[in-house]
Design a protein around this motif. Sequence first.
Motif, PDB file in Angstrom:
ATOM      1  N   GLU A  32      37.867  27.283  40.770  1.00 27.76           N
ATOM      2  CA  GLU A  32      37.377  26.794  42.054  1.00 27.76           C
ATOM      3  C   GLU A  32      36.295  25.732  41.860  1.00 27.76           C
ATOM      4  O   GLU A  32      36.173  24.803  42.666  1.00 27.76           O
ATOM      5  N   THR A  77      35.015  27.027  48.513  1.00 27.31           N
ATOM      6  CA  THR A  77      36.231  26.382  48.042  1.00 27.31           C
ATOM      7  C   THR A  77      37.410  27.351  48.017  1.00 27.31           C
ATOM      8  O   THR A  77      37.316  28.414  47.399  1.00 27.31           O
ATOM      9  N   LYS A  78      38.454  26.976  48.712  1.00 26.26           N
ATOM     10  CA  LYS A  78      39.760  27.633  48.702  1.00 26.26           C
ATOM     11  C   LYS A  78      39.762  29.003  49.364  1.00 26.26           C
ATOM     12  O   LYS A  78      40.480  29.255  50.306  1.00 26.26           O
ATOM     13  N   TYR A  79      38.975  29.933  48.827  1.00 32.72           N
ATOM     14  CA  TYR A  79      38.918  31.269  49.408  1.00 32.72           C
ATOM     15  C   TYR A  79      37.606  31.929  49.048  1.00 32.72           C
ATOM     16  O   TYR A  79      36.701  31.263  48.557  1.00 32.72           O
ATOM     17  N   TYR A 138      35.774  35.014  51.345  1.00 30.50           N
ATOM     18  CA  TYR A 138      35.240  35.083  52.698  1.00 30.50           C
ATOM     19  C   TYR A 138      34.307  36.285  52.773  1.00 30.50           C
ATOM     20  O   TYR A 138      34.756  37.429  52.853  1.00 30.50           O
ATOM     21  N   MET A 164      34.940  25.009  54.568  1.00 37.33           N
ATOM     22  CA  MET A 164      35.878  25.543  53.592  1.00 37.33           C
ATOM     23  C   MET A 164      36.784  24.412  53.163  1.00 37.33           C
ATOM     24  O   MET A 164      37.533  23.860  53.979  1.00 37.33           O
ATOM     25  N   ALA A 204      41.290  24.752  51.578  1.00 36.96           N
ATOM     26  CA  ALA A 204      41.693  26.057  52.116  1.00 36.96           C
ATOM     27  C   ALA A 204      43.214  26.153  52.169  1.00 36.96           C
ATOM     28  O   ALA A 204      43.905  25.177  52.474  1.00 36.96           O
ATOM     29  N   PHE A 256      46.399  29.162  53.271  1.00 37.49           N
ATOM     30  CA  PHE A 256      46.694  30.486  53.818  1.00 37.49           C
ATOM     31  C   PHE A 256      48.187  30.775  53.732  1.00 37.49           C
ATOM     32  O   PHE A 256      49.014  29.856  53.700  1.00 37.49           O
ATOM     33  N   LEU A 265      36.587  34.588  59.430  1.00 37.95           N
ATOM     34  CA  LEU A 265      37.063  33.207  59.462  1.00 37.95           C
ATOM     35  C   LEU A 265      36.429  32.413  60.597  1.00 37.95           C
ATOM     36  O   LEU A 265      36.171  31.210  60.460  1.00 37.95           O
ATOM     37  N   PHE A 299      37.679  23.950  58.529  1.00 39.94           N
ATOM     38  CA  PHE A 299      38.571  24.174  57.393  1.00 39.94           C
ATOM     39  C   PHE A 299      39.259  22.865  57.019  1.00 39.94           C
ATOM     40  O   PHE A 299      39.940  22.263  57.852  1.00 39.94           O
ATOM     41  N   ALA A 343      42.199  21.898  55.086  1.00 40.46           N
ATOM     42  CA  ALA A 343      43.337  22.656  54.565  1.00 40.46           C
ATOM     43  C   ALA A 343      44.157  21.845  53.573  1.00 40.46           C
ATOM     44  O   ALA A 343      44.227  20.611  53.640  1.00 40.46           O
ATOM     45  N   SER A 369      48.915  25.879  56.711  1.00 43.22           N
ATOM     46  CA  SER A 369      47.633  26.571  56.834  1.00 43.22           C
ATOM     47  C   SER A 369      46.947  26.224  58.155  1.00 43.22           C
ATOM     48  O   SER A 369      46.359  27.087  58.810  1.00 43.22           O
TER      49      SER A 369
END
Length: 414
Positions: A60, A128-130, A132, A149, A152, A154, A172, A178, A180, A185
């Motif tokens: 990340e 970054t990316k994930y 939470y 974020m 991101a 999903f 979230l 975000f 994405a 996502s």
Amino acid sequence: MRLLYDLGIWLYGVVLRLISPFHPKAKLWVNGRKDILQRINQTVEQGQKHIWFHFASLGEFEQGRSVLEQIKKRFPNEKIILTFFSPSGFEIRKNTDLADYVFYLPEDTAKNAKVFIDIIQPKFVVFTKYEYWYHYFKELKKRNIRLLMISAIFREDQIFFKPYGGFFRTILKNVSFFFAQNMDSVHMLKWINITKAGLAGDTRFDRVVELPTQHKPIPQVEKFCSDYKTVVAGSTWKPDEELLKQLSQDNSQWKFILAPHEIHKTHIDDIVKLFGDVLLFSKFGNYTENQIRNSQVLVIDNIGMLSSLYYYADITYIGGGFGVGIHNTLEAATYGKPVIFGPKYEKFQEAVDLVTLMSGFSISNYSELNQIFDSLQDENFRQDASTSAKNYVHQRAGATQIIMKYLETEKLLY
């Protein structure tokens, strides 16, 4: 659900503390967080607002690195704090010149979140990316501190999109925006009534697209490869290495370079035992010309060389696909190298795309690996795969520019 979340955070810490005497990574995780808030308070300049970047681990960090570099380059007076969750990120990047301070992230409790944010006084925050974290995100929202974020991504099977995922959806909703990786996502976020999201792409492309121009020769590797066709296998684990062992036996005219994900002595010893007659990079200067010429396998027993190693490959193999998921395929693709990896790749958009383009190839067993390897020995087929891999990386660069434009437009940088 909040109580269960807090219990889970507590139990996770308890388990790591219990196993830390016997588990090196757990020990680093635990020791790195001893008196962490006190140490942060004593280290960080008081009364100074900071930009806070958080990364789960090393991957990340590389994903957010291009944004960090742009901020440092264009706004050199900004003070930056990095936090890591995992030792594999912190221990390798704790001395990076891209930040003023680097710390382990204190565990996600209401008290820790309040005290940590009191100390660092972030002007805005980038994850970054994930990852939470309920308490950190809630405290940032409470203070009207912008939380972004980047990169991101999903999937429909994540808990955020389940009927019982209400608590996690509230996490979230604390995110300010975000950026994405893909439109799927963005659409999934809108489906749960989160509209502050847009397509930016994956910031890793901006990082890796520069790697070929920054490549520095590695004389030992050049000497080992000589005029042989070469496979470079990066971030390998035991199941990968067992397949590669068989592949090397069946293709004695090829050379193999292994850069395992874990380089502790036990793993390196296991690789040596598995392959037999191998060279270790750390001992390369001790080998004779005859040993170097006649050895088929070189094991990289250090960290930090992998992105340069792919330059020497004709075919690459990326490990992790028989575990929790494959590692970074883009560092190989940017050099225009065909990429082979295990079956667990669906969570990684770039791997899915490379498979679609016939420049990435997923295998589930040795028979499939051998078949794909045979196909890639055809020069025309391999060249087509190489060209599409390189074009794919170059065509998707630009996410960092989108993020930087947002930061400047919103006057978060000055």
